[in-house]
Write a protein that holds these residues in place. Sequence first.
Motif, short mmCIF file in Angstrom:
data_model
loop_
_atom_site.label_atom_id
_atom_site.label_comp_id
_atom_site.label_asym_id
_atom_site.label_seq_id
_atom_site.Cartn_x
_atom_site.Cartn_y
_atom_site.Cartn_z
N CYS A 6 -7.53 -5.30 -45.97
CA CYS A 6 -8.74 -6.07 -46.30
C CYS A 6 -8.60 -6.68 -47.69
N ILE A 7 -9.08 -7.90 -47.83
CA ILE A 7 -9.04 -8.61 -49.11
C ILE A 7 -10.43 -9.11 -49.43
N GLU A 8 -10.85 -8.92 -50.66
CA GLU A 8 -12.17 -9.38 -51.09
C GLU A 8 -12.08 -10.78 -51.68
N MET A 9 -13.04 -11.62 -51.27
CA MET A 9 -13.19 -12.94 -51.87
C MET A 9 -14.64 -13.09 -52.34
N VAL A 10 -14.83 -13.76 -53.46
CA VAL A 10 -16.15 -14.10 -53.95
C VAL A 10 -16.19 -15.60 -54.18
N ASN A 11 -17.13 -16.26 -53.52
CA ASN A 11 -17.19 -17.72 -53.58
C ASN A 11 -15.86 -18.35 -53.19
N ARG A 12 -15.23 -17.77 -52.16
CA ARG A 12 -13.96 -18.24 -51.60
C ARG A 12 -12.81 -18.16 -52.60
N VAL A 13 -12.92 -17.30 -53.59
CA VAL A 13 -11.84 -17.07 -54.56
C VAL A 13 -11.44 -15.60 -54.48
N LEU A 14 -10.14 -15.32 -54.42
CA LEU A 14 -9.65 -13.95 -54.38
C LEU A 14 -10.01 -13.22 -55.66
N THR A 15 -10.50 -12.01 -55.53
CA THR A 15 -10.84 -11.21 -56.70
C THR A 15 -9.73 -10.26 -57.10
#
Length: 227
Positions: free
Chosen positions: A26-35
């Motif tokens: 799983c990968i987290e993105m915030v506002n379509r940007v990788l965190t």
Amino acid sequence: MREIIFDTETTGFDPRDGDRMVEIGCIEMVNRVLTGKTYHAYFNPERSMPAEAEAVHGLSDAFLADKPLFASCAEEFVAFIGDAPMIAHNAKFDFRFINFELERCSLAPVDLGRMVDTMELAKVRHPGAKLTLDALCSRYGIDRSHRTKHGALLDAELLAQVYVELRGGRQIGLELLADTAEVTAETRILVRKDRPFRQPRPHAATEEELLIHAEFLKSVEAPLWGA
């Protein structure tokens, strides 16, 4: 907006036939940007690995023998995904396995309303085209030369790039945020919080400008708006 891009590897196609999940990434993105935040784990499926499945992802019985059961990691996984939308390629397949494993642990399944299927997005955007992850990477010029076999975290990283393109491209990451937004270095978004607030300038025409405009209109011969 927080989103989770993920992928799974399994022993087969259907948990109802005895197949199990052996890897999740799983990968987290915030506002379509990788965190930079990820969740990745291998699981002992408590059954043998079919040769055809091992040929796809390379996960053997010997490799998985000392890996934990999903039940021992379930709460950590649930905490990571939170209530964010979950994006996968052919997402119904992955959701079927995740929810099967959660229900075996007497945990609530992930609501299907959170599911976003990039294959369905690609069907709309590229009707009639090949919809595999490899094909979409080729279409968008995403380097996958390091992908010799399927791997949950690696495929999630590739899918994150594909997902951004399917949603409109890299310019999405340039969205403006309110001055009050909480932003960390992990989001890689620059916000000028020290910029002073300025009232918007008035754009209504003055009385003098309206009179000048009216005189100009009188000079136009056979105007279309007078027909």
